[in-house]
Design a protein around this motif. Structure first.
Motif, mmCIF file in Angstrom:
data_model
loop_
_atom_site.group_PDB
_atom_site.id
_atom_site.type_symbol
_atom_site.label_atom_id
_atom_site.label_comp_id
_atom_site.label_asym_id
_atom_site.label_seq_id
_atom_site.Cartn_x
_atom_site.Cartn_y
_atom_site.Cartn_z
ATOM 1 N N ASP A 171 -21.070 0.757 0.071
ATOM 2 C CA ASP A 171 -21.660 1.672 -1.028
ATOM 3 C C ASP A 171 -20.939 2.939 -1.096
ATOM 4 O OD1 ASP A 171 -23.306 -0.425 -2.003
ATOM 5 O OD2 ASP A 171 -24.735 -0.040 -0.657
ATOM 6 N N ALA A 211 -24.079 1.144 -6.550
ATOM 7 C CA ALA A 211 -23.727 1.346 -5.203
ATOM 8 C C ALA A 211 -24.808 2.584 -4.925
ATOM 9 C CB ALA A 211 -22.253 2.106 -5.265
ATOM 10 N N GLY A 236 -27.428 1.542 -2.124
ATOM 11 C CA GLY A 236 -27.339 2.103 -0.914
ATOM 12 C C GLY A 236 -28.557 2.770 -0.363
#
Length: 256
Positions: free
Chosen positions: A234, A215, A219
């Protein structure tokens, strides 16, 4: 005839803010003086960035390799400090009775955890500054909103900090050392840091995408490489890991 006077020095605890600041400085110094931690937090991310940006080893898709790799390496730097380094250091402090003695000092336990978090943030600032300078030298061209990047880094730090403290406060020091390094290596390979997640089987992608390192790196990559807006998905994954990790650490952390 009696007289009262003011004596100096006056015994008593220092103001809470000063105690936390002093402990944070001490924690940061110990972290930066540890050779193994420097290897994890500085040397490995730097080597990965330079090596994989200069040599065509991994297919990073369209565009320059440095644009893909830099966000992943920044995420790796956060994980190495907030999770791996903090878990190992805190685990051995717990084993040798350092935490037990600090818990008996005027500094409250939450103040000690705050100081550790501040020391992690100071280390991360130095890491990110170094890696950013190297990435620019390699031709990196970042996009996106810096505030969104900052929010991702802060939530990633909270997520990995909670998991690191949970591991350090529940496992023996030797087990923490082995587990933290193993997790670091596994997430380095399977967390989208240097190998894109779309290179894995589809069944694995959905699971790997829920990891905090995936994540964070995903991101950061969306924002810095593609100039995307706020990656709410995310951020939500990181927030969930942060809440769960910190809550579990606060509930199950053993000081001795």
């Amino acid at each position: 005839m009696t007289a009262t006077g003011t004596y100096s020095p006056r015994p008593g605890a220092a103001p809470l803010g000063r105690m936390i600041a002093a402990q944070a400085v001490l924690e940061a110094r110990m972290l930066l003086r540890n050779g193994e931690q420097l290897l994890l937090t500085v040397v490995i991310p730097t080597l990965l960035l330079v090596l994989f940006s200069s040599v065509d080893i991994v297919d990073t898709g369209e565009g320059r390799a440095v644009d893909f790799l830099t966000p992943g390496v920044l995420a790796l730097a956060v994980m190495s400090t907030a999770f791996t380094g903090q878990a190992i250091a805190t685990g051995f402090e717990r084993r040798y009775g350092v935490l037990k003695r600090l818990a008996a000092s005027p500094l409250p336990r939450w103040g000690l955890m705050t100081a550790k978090t501040l020391s992690v943030l100071v280390t991360e600032v130095l890491q990110i500054a170094l890696l950013t300078a190297i990435a620019f030298a390699l031709g990196w061209s970042p996009q996106g909103d810096p505030l969104t990047v900052l929010l991702l880094l802060l939530l990633g730090t909270a997520a990995f900090s909670g998991l690191g403290l949970l591991m350090a406060g529940t496992l023996k020091a030797e087990a923490t050392l082995a587990a933290a390094n193993l997790v670091f290596l596994l997430l380095l390979v399977g967390g989208g840091v240097v190998v894109p997640l779309d290179k894995f089987p589809e069944a694995a992608q959905s699971v790997l995408g829920l990891l905090p390192i995936s994540a964070l790196s995903g991101g950061l990559r969306d924002v810095l490489q593609h100039g995307a807006g706020v990656p709410w998905g995310d951020l939500g994954i990181l927030a969930a890991w942060a809440a769960a990790g910190l809550a579990a650490a606060g509930r199950f952390f053993r000081w001795e």
